[in-house]
Design a protein around this motif. Structure first.
Motif, PDB file in Angstrom:
ATOM      1  N   VAL A  14       0.834  -1.205   0.000  1.00 40.68           N
ATOM      2  CA  VAL A  14       0.000   0.000   0.000  1.00 40.68           C
ATOM      3  C   VAL A  14       0.869   1.256   0.000  1.00 40.68           C
ATOM      4  N   LYS A  15       1.965   1.241   0.746  1.00 36.27           N
ATOM      5  CA  LYS A  15       2.879   2.386   0.754  1.00 36.27           C
ATOM      6  C   LYS A  15       3.487   2.605  -0.626  1.00 36.27           C
ATOM      7  N   PHE A  16       3.889   1.513  -1.273  1.00 35.90           N
ATOM      8  CA  PHE A  16       4.456   1.622  -2.621  1.00 35.90           C
ATOM      9  C   PHE A  16       3.408   2.175  -3.584  1.00 35.90           C
ATOM     10  N   GLY A  17       2.178   1.650  -3.508  1.00 37.09           N
ATOM     11  CA  GLY A  17       1.112   2.145  -4.365  1.00 37.09           C
ATOM     12  C   GLY A  17       0.827   3.616  -4.137  1.00 37.09           C
ATOM     13  N   PHE A  18       0.846   4.041  -2.880  1.00 38.94           N
ATOM     14  CA  PHE A  18       0.619   5.452  -2.549  1.00 38.94           C
ATOM     15  C   PHE A  18       1.696   6.328  -3.187  1.00 38.94           C
ATOM     16  N   ALA A  19       2.959   5.889  -3.087  1.00 41.44           N
ATOM     17  CA  ALA A  19       4.053   6.666  -3.666  1.00 41.44           C
ATOM     18  C   ALA A  19       3.912   6.769  -5.182  1.00 41.44           C
ATOM     19  N   VAL A  20       3.529   5.659  -5.827  1.00 40.44           N
ATOM     20  CA  VAL A  20       3.355   5.669  -7.288  1.00 40.44           C
ATOM     21  C   VAL A  20       2.221   6.606  -7.681  1.00 40.44           C
ATOM     22  N   PHE A  21       1.090   6.522  -6.993  1.00 38.47           N
ATOM     23  CA  PHE A  21      -0.056   7.375  -7.323  1.00 38.47           C
ATOM     24  C   PHE A  21       0.287   8.847  -7.123  1.00 38.47           C
ATOM     25  N   VAL A  22       0.992   9.168  -6.031  1.00 38.62           N
ATOM     26  CA  VAL A  22       1.374  10.560  -5.792  1.00 38.62           C
ATOM     27  C   VAL A  22       2.322  11.049  -6.879  1.00 38.62           C
ATOM     28  N   GLY A  23       3.277  10.192  -7.266  1.00 34.63           N
ATOM     29  CA  GLY A  23       4.228  10.578  -8.299  1.00 34.63           C
ATOM     30  C   GLY A  23       3.556  10.897  -9.621  1.00 34.63           C
ATOM     31  N   PHE A  24       2.634  10.044 -10.044  1.00 33.48           N
ATOM     32  CA  PHE A  24       1.951  10.283 -11.317  1.00 33.48           C
ATOM     33  C   PHE A  24       0.985  11.468 -11.215  1.00 33.48           C
ATOM     34  N   THR A  25       0.430  11.697 -10.041  1.00 32.97           N
ATOM     35  CA  THR A  25      -0.424  12.871  -9.862  1.00 32.97           C
ATOM     36  C   THR A  25       0.380  14.157 -10.026  1.00 32.97           C
ATOM     37  N   LEU A  26       1.584  14.167  -9.454  1.00 33.90           N
ATOM     38  CA  LEU A  26       2.451  15.339  -9.592  1.00 33.90           C
ATOM     39  C   LEU A  26       2.869  15.543 -11.052  1.00 33.90           C
ATOM     40  N   LEU A  27       3.124  14.449 -11.759  1.00 32.90           N
ATOM     41  CA  LEU A  27       3.449  14.557 -13.184  1.00 32.90           C
ATOM     42  C   LEU A  27       2.277  15.149 -13.958  1.00 32.90           C
ATOM     43  N   GLY A  28       1.050  14.727 -13.573  1.00 30.39           N
ATOM     44  CA  GLY A  28      -0.123  15.281 -14.227  1.00 30.39           C
ATOM     45  C   GLY A  28      -0.268  16.771 -13.970  1.00 30.39           C
ATOM     46  N   LEU A  29       0.017  17.195 -12.735  1.00 26.61           N
ATOM     47  CA  LEU A  29      -0.044  18.624 -12.404  1.00 26.61           C
ATOM     48  C   LEU A  29       1.001  19.413 -13.190  1.00 26.61           C
ATOM     49  N   TYR A  30       2.187  18.821 -13.308  1.00 26.62           N
ATOM     50  CA  TYR A  30       3.242  19.491 -14.078  1.00 26.62           C
ATOM     51  C   TYR A  30       2.839  19.620 -15.546  1.00 26.62           C
ATOM     52  N   ALA A  31       2.273  18.537 -16.113  1.00 25.78           N
ATOM     53  CA  ALA A  31       1.861  18.574 -17.516  1.00 25.78           C
ATOM     54  C   ALA A  31       0.741  19.586 -17.740  1.00 25.78           C
ATOM     55  N   ALA A  32      -0.148  19.710 -16.746  1.00 22.63           N
ATOM     56  CA  ALA A  32      -1.279  20.630 -16.898  1.00 22.63           C
ATOM     57  C   ALA A  32      -0.841  22.091 -16.862  1.00 22.63           C
ATOM     58  N   THR A  33       0.313  22.346 -16.242  1.00 21.64           N
ATOM     59  CA  THR A  33       0.795  23.740 -16.150  1.00 21.64           C
ATOM     60  C   THR A  33       1.890  24.043 -17.160  1.00 21.64           C
ATOM     61  N   SER A  34       2.240  23.057 -17.964  1.00 19.72           N
ATOM     62  CA  SER A  34       3.290  23.254 -18.972  1.00 19.72           C
ATOM     63  C   SER A  34       2.673  23.100 -20.366  1.00 19.72           C
ATOM     64  N   PHE A  35       2.091  24.164 -20.855  1.00 23.75           N
ATOM     65  CA  PHE A  35       1.404  24.105 -22.142  1.00 23.75           C
ATOM     66  C   PHE A  35       2.399  24.110 -23.295  1.00 23.75           C
ATOM     67  N   ASP A  36       2.072  23.322 -24.281  1.00 14.57           N
ATOM     68  CA  ASP A  36       2.832  23.294 -25.531  1.00 14.57           C
ATOM     69  C   ASP A  36       1.926  23.855 -26.621  1.00 14.57           C
ATOM     70  N   VAL A  60      -5.551   9.074  -2.785  1.00 14.92           N
ATOM     71  CA  VAL A  60      -6.438   9.297  -1.630  1.00 14.92           C
ATOM     72  C   VAL A  60      -6.868   7.968  -1.011  1.00 14.92           C
ATOM     73  N   ILE A  61      -7.257   7.020  -1.869  1.00 12.41           N
ATOM     74  CA  ILE A  61      -7.676   5.705  -1.363  1.00 12.41           C
ATOM     75  C   ILE A  61      -6.527   5.016  -0.636  1.00 12.41           C
ATOM     76  N   SER A  62      -5.331   5.072  -1.214  1.00 13.42           N
ATOM     77  CA  SER A  62      -4.163   4.445  -0.579  1.00 13.42           C
ATOM     78  C   SER A  62      -3.843   5.104   0.754  1.00 13.42           C
ATOM     79  N   TRP A  63      -3.940   6.429   0.804  1.00 14.92           N
ATOM     80  CA  TRP A  63      -3.661   7.147   2.049  1.00 14.92           C
ATOM     81  C   TRP A  63      -4.672   6.785   3.129  1.00 14.92           C
ATOM     82  N   ARG A  64      -5.926   6.709   2.761  1.00 14.37           N
ATOM     83  CA  ARG A  64      -6.954   6.329   3.734  1.00 14.37           C
ATOM     84  C   ARG A  64      -6.730   4.905   4.238  1.00 14.37           C
TER      85      ARG A  64
END
Length: 283
Positions: A14-36, A60-64
């Motif tokens: 669950v900890k590993f899954g949480f880290a993966v989900f957070v990492g990809f969420t941050l990548l999504g936030l970065y992509a959303a603010t970096s327009f091409d 969120v589910i993993s954190w809960r």
């Protein structure tokens, strides 16, 4: 008194899954603010938003789940069962208060309920020694005392509809491929899929009844009667179906290499187990 806690492997996963989900969420936030400017709106907006929503929900589910792990440990003794964090004095549920058991195979947990169906305790399948807890439960809790008199159990109509529907769909897809000029692919895929679905359907027990002399186990086009004298054991546990545990009752006999497997019947499998076991013991 014995305590049962969530396995360390589950916690690490669950900890590993949480880290993966957070990492990809941050990548999504970065992509959303970096327009091409040369990319399409789908690349600039829609894809990052879908990624943020999907991976953010997973985070969120993993954190809960991580926050809940310390509160899922349980303890048992001769008096009853309780959440370890509450302590026996505050959280004890006496064995005679438990009248129903409800398997939640999708959530991988077993719910203990009172006579009105109110939840008393949730037992996660990931508890170390879960099968031992289940054995103790069936020794301490008599589900038949709650007014259960059913002696025949069967699968719902949806089981038959889904299998026959899958066969019809496979035939239609095969026919479409043949008409599209791909006869080998169409016929071979249709035969393989229909054979797989047909084998699973025909080999699945669809009902079980308690008779005066034994058990009548029904299959889609046949019924097999098992004498009490041929039954060596009736067992309850989890079997892996498509990668996930499913609560299963096994009727083990002397004249059959493989036991009769019962699962997904119209009532909880814990009740089926106790009905069959009681019938065998009172033969």
């Amino acid at each position: 008194m014995r305590e049962f806690i969530i396995s360390k492997n589950t916690t690490r996963l669950v900890k590993f899954g949480f880290a993966v989900f957070v990492g990809f969420t941050l990548l999504g936030l970065y992509a959303a603010t970096s327009f091409d400017e040369q990319s399409s709106p789908i690349r600039n907006v829609i894809t990052p938003i879908v990624g943020i929503v999907f991976f953010g929900t997973g985070a969120v589910i993993s954190w809960r789940w991580l926050k809940a792990i310390p509160y899922q440990a349980v303890s048992i003794d001769d008096d009853g069962i309780w959440y370890s964090y509450l302590g026996k004095a505050k959280g004890l549920v006496h064995w005679d208060k438990i009248c129903r058991m409800k398997e939640r195979n999708l959530n991988q947990r077993l719910e203990l309920q009172d006579i009105n169906g109110n939840e008393l305790i949730k037992l996660e399948h990931q508890l170390v020694g879960f099968e031992l807890i289940r054995i103790v439960l069936h020794d301490k809790v008599n589900l038949l005392e709650a007014g259960h008199s059913q002696s025949t159990f069967s699968k719902n109509l949806s089981f038959h509809v889904l299998h026959w529907g899958a066969v019809v769909l496979a035939i239609l897809v095969g026919y479409y491929l043949v008409q599209a000029g791909k006869p080998i692919m169409g016929v071979s895929s249709m035969v393989i899929i229909c054979a797989f679905i047909g084998y699973e359907y025909l080999s699945s027990a669809t009902s079980v009844s308690v008779t005066n002399t034994g058990f009548a186990v029904g299959y889609p086009f046949r019924q097999q009667h098992i004498l009490f004298s041929d039954v060596t054991d009736i067992a309850l546990g989890n079997s892996a179906i498509n990668g996930r545990p499913v609560t299963t009752v096994w009727i083990i006999t002397t004249n059959r290499k493989k036991p009769h497997e019962l699962r997904h019947l119209d009532v909880d499998m814990n009740l089926v187990f106790q009905v069959l076991r009681a019938a065998k013991m009172t033969e």
